[in-house]
Design a protein around this motif. Structure first.
Motif, PDB file in Angstrom:
ATOM      1  N   UNK A 194       0.813  -1.202   0.000  1.00 15.81           N
ATOM      2  CA  UNK A 194       0.000   0.000   0.000  1.00 15.81           C
ATOM      3  C   UNK A 194       0.848   1.255   0.000  1.00 15.81           C
ATOM      4  N   UNK A 195       0.228   2.437  -0.023  1.00 13.71           N
ATOM      5  CA  UNK A 195       0.979   3.694  -0.117  1.00 13.71           C
ATOM      6  C   UNK A 195       1.882   3.969   1.078  1.00 13.71           C
ATOM      7  N   UNK A 196       1.601   3.351   2.234  1.00 11.12           N
ATOM      8  CA  UNK A 196       2.459   3.539   3.410  1.00 11.12           C
ATOM      9  C   UNK A 196       3.474   2.415   3.560  1.00 11.12           C
ATOM     10  N   UNK A 197       3.505   1.499   2.587  1.00 10.86           N
ATOM     11  CA  UNK A 197       4.437   0.378   2.643  1.00 10.86           C
ATOM     12  C   UNK A 197       3.891  -0.854   3.317  1.00 10.86           C
ATOM     13  N   UNK A 198       2.619  -0.834   3.699  1.00  9.42           N
ATOM     14  CA  UNK A 198       2.028  -2.006   4.336  1.00  9.42           C
ATOM     15  C   UNK A 198       1.840  -3.136   3.321  1.00  9.42           C
ATOM     16  N   UNK A 199       2.065  -4.354   3.762  1.00 10.87           N
ATOM     17  CA  UNK A 199       1.933  -5.534   2.914  1.00 10.87           C
ATOM     18  C   UNK A 199       0.482  -5.719   2.503  1.00 10.87           C
ATOM     19  N   UNK A 200       0.264  -5.913   1.176  1.00 12.75           N
ATOM     20  CA  UNK A 200      -1.094  -6.038   0.676  1.00 12.75           C
ATOM     21  C   UNK A 200      -1.426  -7.372   0.059  1.00 12.75           C
ATOM     22  N   UNK A 201      -0.435  -8.222  -0.146  1.00 10.49           N
ATOM     23  CA  UNK A 201      -0.703  -9.526  -0.747  1.00 10.49           C
ATOM     24  C   UNK A 201       0.483 -10.029  -1.539  1.00 10.49           C
ATOM     25  N   UNK A 202       0.471 -11.353  -1.806  1.00  8.89           N
ATOM     26  CA  UNK A 202       1.592 -11.990  -2.529  1.00  8.89           C
ATOM     27  C   UNK A 202       1.053 -13.025  -3.499  1.00  8.89           C
ATOM     28  N   UNK A 247      -0.559 -19.253  -6.507  1.00  7.31           N
ATOM     29  CA  UNK A 247      -1.150 -19.127  -5.174  1.00  7.31           C
ATOM     30  C   UNK A 247      -1.124 -17.664  -4.768  1.00  7.31           C
ATOM     31  N   UNK A 248      -2.301 -17.147  -4.412  1.00  2.00           N
ATOM     32  CA  UNK A 248      -2.435 -15.764  -3.982  1.00  2.00           C
ATOM     33  C   UNK A 248      -2.706 -15.739  -2.482  1.00  2.00           C
ATOM     34  N   UNK A 249      -1.894 -14.937  -1.763  1.00  3.83           N
ATOM     35  CA  UNK A 249      -2.057 -14.792  -0.325  1.00  3.83           C
ATOM     36  C   UNK A 249      -2.508 -13.364  -0.018  1.00  3.83           C
ATOM     37  N   UNK A 250      -3.448 -13.207   0.922  1.00  3.37           N
ATOM     38  CA  UNK A 250      -3.962 -11.881   1.247  1.00  3.37           C
ATOM     39  C   UNK A 250      -3.048 -11.158   2.227  1.00  3.37           C
ATOM     40  N   UNK A 251      -3.484  -9.980   2.685  1.00  2.00           N
ATOM     41  CA  UNK A 251      -2.619  -9.172   3.538  1.00  2.00           C
ATOM     42  C   UNK A 251      -2.408  -9.779   4.919  1.00  2.00           C
ATOM     43  N   UNK A 252      -3.182 -10.811   5.267  1.00  2.00           N
ATOM     44  CA  UNK A 252      -2.970 -11.527   6.524  1.00  2.00           C
ATOM     45  C   UNK A 252      -2.097 -12.762   6.346  1.00  2.00           C
ATOM     46  N   UNK A 298      -6.380 -17.578  -3.018  1.00  2.00           N
ATOM     47  CA  UNK A 298      -6.721 -18.214  -4.290  1.00  2.00           C
ATOM     48  C   UNK A 298      -5.614 -19.184  -4.671  1.00  2.00           C
ATOM     49  N   UNK A 299      -6.015 -20.383  -5.100  1.00  2.00           N
ATOM     50  CA  UNK A 299      -5.066 -21.429  -5.504  1.00  2.00           C
ATOM     51  C   UNK A 299      -5.542 -21.954  -6.849  1.00  2.00           C
ATOM     52  N   UNK A 300      -4.795 -21.614  -7.885  1.00  2.00           N
ATOM     53  CA  UNK A 300      -5.203 -21.938  -9.248  1.00  2.00           C
ATOM     54  C   UNK A 300      -4.266 -22.979  -9.861  1.00  2.00           C
ATOM     55  N   UNK A 301      -4.855 -24.036 -10.433  1.00  2.00           N
ATOM     56  CA  UNK A 301      -4.077 -25.092 -11.093  1.00  2.00           C
ATOM     57  C   UNK A 301      -4.487 -25.147 -12.557  1.00  2.00           C
TER      58      UNK A 301
END
Length: 255
Positions: A142-150, A165-170, A175-178
């Motif tokens: 995010x704009x303050x450098x907070x982690x938003x996802x991977x 594999x998509x991981x959220x900010x927590x 999402x896991x796509x094959x």
């Protein structure tokens, strides 16, 4: 255009663009796009379909065209990146530069809107490439450098995307796509799963479908596909029934 349809269309376009960036070999742009033979141009007609009142209805259409020179180099720009700019080009074709990490900040283009408290910066994406110059990880801040996802990408033995594999900010799996392919690499199925391995069920306007897309093709005499139909299993009376929702036609010219 309906919001859900728009999201699906964006996902499909991004997957195609990202697929090109995955095949990191010393080949022409045309070959990286998995085209066979001396292709000169490709006109891609994409039609989005919805089932309304029991009938399949066209809801959106796109008709982009791409051209290649005799050496197979793409003419013009792709995905708003400047093809002659090496830094810009790496987002689509990061093959020759061999840079392991790209940091891409995104700023407001027309001035900071009222109420925005973080200056001109909107967000920052960090792209990491493996030793074969394939984009293997994307991290959003995010704009303050907070982690938003991977987003983490796994490739098959041919260098094509096999799993994301998509991981959220927590840090939780979102999402896991094959992806399943034929012998030439054409996508046959793309399915999203929960962490327990069951298919994701999507609710849309009172209808529901399993997040599993099935692709069928028609090919020309050279071996390039000229028709692609994407279907999804819509739940009817609790049973999945395949229903088309994207149809693509390619008009290909050759040198």
């Amino acid at each position: 255009m309906h919001t859900q349809v728009g999201k699906i269309l964006i996902a499909l376009i991004l997957s195609c663009a990202f697929e090109c960036a995955a095949n990191a070999q010393e080949r022409s742009d045309r070959a990286r796009d998995d085209l066979i033979g001396p292709v000169k141009s490709v006109l891609l007609e994409t039609i989005l379909i919805e089932c309304q009142s029991g009938k399949l209805v066209e809801v959106h259409r796109l008709d982009p065209i791409e051209e290649y020179d005799a050496n197979g180099t793409l003419k013009g720009n792709r995905n708003r990146f400047i093809i002659d700019d090496p830094i810009s080009r790496m987002f689509v074709y990061p093959f020759d530069e061999r840079i392991p990490v790209i940091v891409k900040p995104t700023y407001w283009e027309d001035g900071v809107p009222p109420g925005w408290k973080y200056g001109a910066l909107i967000y920052t994406d960090v792209y990491t490439y493996d030793n074969q110059a394939r984009r293997s990880e994307s991290v959003h801040y995010g704009p303050t450098g907070t982690f938003g996802g991977r987003l983490i990408v796994t490739f098959d033995e041919h260098g094509r995307i096999a799993e994301t594999k998509m991981y959220n900010d927590n840090g939780e799996l979102a999402d896991w796509n094959i992806i399943t392919r034929d012998s030439r690499g054409n996508v046959l199925e793309s399915a999203s799963y929960k962490e327990d391995g069951t298919l994701v069920e999507v609710q849309n306007g009172g209808n529901s479908y399993l997040n599993r897309f099935v692709f069928t093709y028609e090919f020309d005499s050279i071996g390039n596909w000229i028709s692609q139909e994407t279907s999804k299993p819509v739940l009817k009376d609790g049973q999945p029934v395949l229903e088309p929702f994207v149809v693509r036609h390619r008009t290909i010219t050759y040198y």
